[in-house]
Write a protein that holds these residues in place. Structure first.
Motif, mmCIF file in Angstrom:
data_model
loop_
_atom_site.group_PDB
_atom_site.id
_atom_site.type_symbol
_atom_site.label_atom_id
_atom_site.label_comp_id
_atom_site.label_asym_id
_atom_site.label_seq_id
_atom_site.Cartn_x
_atom_site.Cartn_y
_atom_site.Cartn_z
ATOM 1 N N HIS A 227 4.650 7.440 -4.034
ATOM 2 C CA HIS A 227 4.954 6.219 -3.287
ATOM 3 C C HIS A 227 6.460 5.994 -3.360
ATOM 4 O O HIS A 227 7.101 6.319 -4.357
ATOM 5 C CB HIS A 227 4.223 5.023 -3.892
ATOM 6 C CG HIS A 227 2.754 5.221 -4.052
ATOM 7 N ND1 HIS A 227 1.830 4.723 -3.166
ATOM 8 C CD2 HIS A 227 2.035 5.884 -5.009
ATOM 9 C CE1 HIS A 227 0.601 5.063 -3.568
ATOM 10 N NE2 HIS A 227 0.715 5.765 -4.683
ATOM 11 N N ARG A 316 2.998 8.432 0.409
ATOM 12 C CA ARG A 316 1.732 7.731 0.635
ATOM 13 C C ARG A 316 1.940 6.310 1.136
ATOM 14 O O ARG A 316 1.131 5.790 1.897
ATOM 15 C CB ARG A 316 0.930 7.684 -0.683
ATOM 16 C CG ARG A 316 0.362 9.031 -1.120
ATOM 17 C CD ARG A 316 -0.680 9.524 -0.113
ATOM 18 N NE ARG A 316 -1.283 10.775 -0.515
ATOM 19 C CZ ARG A 316 -2.377 10.881 -1.269
ATOM 20 N NH1 ARG A 316 -2.967 9.785 -1.729
ATOM 21 N NH2 ARG A 316 -2.869 12.061 -1.571
ATOM 22 N N ALA A 317 3.002 5.649 0.666
ATOM 23 C CA ALA A 317 3.239 4.240 1.011
ATOM 24 C C ALA A 317 4.666 3.893 0.636
ATOM 25 O O ALA A 317 5.356 4.662 -0.035
ATOM 26 C CB ALA A 317 2.255 3.340 0.267
ATOM 27 N N ALA A 329 9.206 3.771 7.829
ATOM 28 C CA ALA A 329 7.872 4.029 7.277
ATOM 29 C C ALA A 329 6.789 3.564 8.241
ATOM 30 O O ALA A 329 5.788 4.266 8.472
ATOM 31 C CB ALA A 329 7.726 3.328 5.930
ATOM 32 N N LEU A 334 2.907 4.629 7.814
ATOM 33 C CA LEU A 334 2.711 4.482 6.375
ATOM 34 C C LEU A 334 2.438 3.022 6.010
ATOM 35 O O LEU A 334 3.025 2.102 6.588
ATOM 36 C CB LEU A 334 3.954 4.949 5.618
ATOM 37 C CG LEU A 334 4.287 6.433 5.675
ATOM 38 C CD1 LEU A 334 5.559 6.702 4.881
ATOM 39 C CD2 LEU A 334 3.139 7.253 5.116
ATOM 40 N N PRO A 335 1.589 2.796 5.025
ATOM 41 C CA PRO A 335 1.400 1.428 4.520
ATOM 42 C C PRO A 335 2.698 0.895 3.924
ATOM 43 O O PRO A 335 3.435 1.630 3.258
ATOM 44 C CB PRO A 335 0.332 1.600 3.440
ATOM 45 C CG PRO A 335 -0.358 2.885 3.759
ATOM 46 C CD PRO A 335 0.692 3.765 4.368
ATOM 47 N N VAL A 336 2.962 -0.395 4.142
ATOM 48 C CA VAL A 336 4.196 -1.019 3.659
ATOM 49 C C VAL A 336 3.855 -2.353 3.015
ATOM 50 O O VAL A 336 3.076 -3.137 3.559
ATOM 51 C CB VAL A 336 5.203 -1.231 4.815
ATOM 52 C CG1 VAL A 336 6.375 -2.098 4.370
ATOM 53 C CG2 VAL A 336 5.707 0.113 5.334
ATOM 54 N N ARG A 337 4.457 -2.601 1.850
ATOM 55 C CA ARG A 337 4.327 -3.893 1.171
ATOM 56 C C ARG A 337 5.728 -4.455 0.985
ATOM 57 O O ARG A 337 6.624 -3.771 0.493
ATOM 58 C CB ARG A 337 3.649 -3.708 -0.191
ATOM 59 C CG ARG A 337 3.458 -4.991 -1.005
ATOM 60 C CD ARG A 337 2.399 -5.876 -0.358
ATOM 61 N NE ARG A 337 1.948 -6.944 -1.224
ATOM 62 C CZ ARG A 337 2.514 -8.155 -1.334
ATOM 63 N NH1 ARG A 337 3.594 -8.440 -0.598
ATOM 64 N NH2 ARG A 337 2.030 -9.060 -2.148
ATOM 65 N N SER A 351 1.174 -5.038 4.447
ATOM 66 C CA SER A 351 0.027 -5.388 3.618
ATOM 67 C C SER A 351 0.315 -6.651 2.812
ATOM 68 O O SER A 351 1.449 -6.918 2.424
ATOM 69 C CB SER A 351 -0.276 -4.228 2.659
ATOM 70 O OG SER A 351 -1.241 -4.626 1.699
ATOM 71 N N PHE A 358 -2.413 -2.367 -3.974
ATOM 72 C CA PHE A 358 -1.708 -1.615 -2.941
ATOM 73 C C PHE A 358 -1.457 -0.184 -3.404
ATOM 74 O O PHE A 358 -1.661 0.783 -2.645
ATOM 75 C CB PHE A 358 -0.390 -2.311 -2.601
ATOM 76 C CG PHE A 358 0.429 -1.610 -1.551
ATOM 77 C CD1 PHE A 358 0.148 -1.758 -0.202
ATOM 78 C CD2 PHE A 358 1.499 -0.799 -1.913
ATOM 79 C CE1 PHE A 358 0.900 -1.117 0.770
ATOM 80 C CE2 PHE A 358 2.268 -0.152 -0.952
ATOM 81 C CZ PHE A 358 1.963 -0.311 0.388
ATOM 82 N N PRO A 362 -3.637 1.634 -0.546
ATOM 83 C CA PRO A 362 -2.819 0.841 0.385
ATOM 84 C C PRO A 362 -3.432 0.742 1.781
ATOM 85 O O PRO A 362 -3.938 1.723 2.328
ATOM 86 C CB PRO A 362 -1.496 1.604 0.422
ATOM 87 C CG PRO A 362 -1.832 3.002 0.013
ATOM 88 C CD PRO A 362 -2.981 2.889 -0.950
ATOM 89 N N ARG A 364 -3.313 0.461 5.729
ATOM 90 C CA ARG A 364 -2.408 1.009 6.740
ATOM 91 C C ARG A 364 -2.092 -0.023 7.823
ATOM 92 O O ARG A 364 -2.881 -0.926 8.096
ATOM 93 C CB ARG A 364 -3.018 2.252 7.374
ATOM 94 C CG ARG A 364 -3.227 3.401 6.399
ATOM 95 C CD ARG A 364 -3.661 4.652 7.114
ATOM 96 N NE ARG A 364 -2.628 5.102 8.061
ATOM 97 C CZ ARG A 364 -2.782 6.139 8.882
ATOM 98 N NH1 ARG A 364 -3.934 6.809 8.901
ATOM 99 N NH2 ARG A 364 -1.807 6.497 9.699
#
Length: 430
Positions: A227, A316-317, A329, A334-337, A351, A358, A362, A364
């Motif tokens: 990540h 991955r994120a 991203a 890609l998942p983003v926080r 997210s 997460f 995570p 998507r």
């Protein structure tokens, strides 16, 4: 919306990006018949202004609001132009301008950087009109939502020029600032120290390049899922003004805690420093100490600068406070926080999971919604080009002067069907 024709427009420039961009922009505005003035707050501002109409603010910062009001009224200013809206002298000027009905032109680094520049009116980042717009608002404004948009070009950028102009600017402020003895930098550290940091980073570039190659090889060939944490400059206005975190060290601890509690044991965490990180915060030491204290030694990596795209390809994120790099991203699905306020912080994209959750699984983003968001940006506030290289400035000036003279801001112009066609693919790669 300005009711004045170009010959009656009177522009007041404040601080701009390091280098000659504001001077070149003002020269082109002058060719339309507009009048232009520039306020300088230090010797660096003065050095990069190559036109008549220079006004020095030599008094203390506390005297600036009164000086600004006198300039606006004395020169019958119709338009205010600045780079970034969060530094105190700009925020004060914007309040005065709004009270008098002036058009406020705000430049910023691109939301889709590094291939575009942001041009908005009244505010940017957490003060942008984008913060209040929904994805559905944007889709209604687009002629063809769902259209495929161009990829960014393979080669474009002006980091060396950015660093050079930054070092030159701080040299002038440090060594030749006698006329501006009351000047206080908005970033909170002495100008001499900032110059030394710029110079040190410039001299260490070969070593940093080697160090980065070693870490990059370790991550690419490690065979482990990872990540990304996208770090920012702690003194950056977007971090300070549009997040509730007190420091980058606090964000590092937050990420390490969440990773230790939630990530599968075979996953790794890669901290990616901002390209302009200058060492004023000992990030490497903070990260290494925090990882060891949580039993994560060997699973946490720190990478200084370099291209982000190579890391995103296998990530991955991504986690960040509110860096615009997160949009790279999102573009890849890609998942983003995030932990701050950002123009892309829409519920369809980022997210809201607790960080341990997460890292464990995570969520998507809605890719179709994000593509429409990106399309909307490219049709409105994102202008191809850059502030620092000669090529980037030429590209930027081809469009942005007409945008500044337009009656409506880019968002209203698109919604009302008045926006000129934007050939982003050809403009960026040509």
């Amino acid at each position: 919306m300005s009711p004045f024709p170009p010959s009656e427009r009177r522009f007041l420039f404040l601080q701009g990006p390091h280098g000659p961009f504001f001077s070149q922009l003002a020269r082109m505005l002058g060719r339309t018949g507009a009048r232009v003035w520039r306020v300088g707050f230090n010797r660096g501002d003065e050095h990069f202004w190559r036109l008549p109409g220079y006004v020095a603010h030599e008094a203390a910062p506390e005297d600036w609001p009164g000086h600004c009001a006198r300039l606006i009224e004395g020169h019958r200013i119709t338009d205010l132009v600045l780079y970034g809206d969060s530094r105190p002298i700009h925020a004060q000027a914007i309040r005065l301008a709004r009270a008098r009905g002036l058009t406020v032109h705000v430049f910023e680094e691109g939301y889709l950087r590094p291939y575009w520049v942001t041009y908005e009116r009244d505010g940017s980042n957490g003060n942008s009109r984008l913060m209040e717009m929904t994805v559905e608002d944007m889709r209604r404004a687009l002629v063809r939502p769902g259209a495929e948009m161009p990829l960014a070009p393979a080669h474009w950028g002006d980091m060396r020029e950015h660093m050079f102009y930054g070092a030159l600017y701080h040299f002038f402020v440090m060594a030749l600032n006698g006329r501006y003895r009351a000047f206080r930098p908005h970033r909170g550290i002495a100008v001499g120290r900032e110059f030394r940091l710029y110079l040190r980073r410039f001299l260490l570039m070969p070593w940093h390049r080697l160090e980065r190659a070693i870490v990059s090889r370790r991550v690419r060939r490690g065979g482990f899922p990872y990540h990304l944490v996208l770090l920012q400059l702690e003194h950056d206005a977007s971090f300070r003004a549009h997040s509730d975190l007190p420091s980058m060290a606090a964000f590092v601890d937050l990420c390490l805690d969440g990773f230790a509690r939630g990530a599968p044991g075979h996953h790794h965490l890669v901290f990616k420093a901002h390209p302009l990180e200058d060492g004023r915060i000992p990030l490497r030491r903070l990260i290494a100490r925090g990882a060891a204290g949580r039993g994560l030694a060997g699973r946490v990596h720190f990478m200084r600068g370099g291209k982000l795209s190579a890391l995103l390809g296998a990530a991955r994120a991504a986690v960040t406070v509110n860096s615009t790099a997160a949009q790279q991203a999102l573009w890849r699905g890609l998942p983003v926080r995030i932990f701050g306020r950002a123009v892309y912080g829409k519920p369809q994209f980022v997210s809201s999971q607790p960080l341990p959750e997460f890292f464990a699984a995570p969520a998507r983003p809605d890719i179709a919604a994000y593509r429409d968001f990106r399309h909307f940006l490219l049709e409105t506030s994102q202008v191809p080009g850059g502030f620092y290289s000669a090529r980037g400035r030429r590209q930027l000036l081809r469009q942005v002067v007409d945008m500044m003279l337009a009656a409506r801001d880019p968002y209203d112009a698109l919604a009302l069907g008045e926006a000129a066609p934007r050939q982003q693919l050809h403009a960026v790669s040509g």
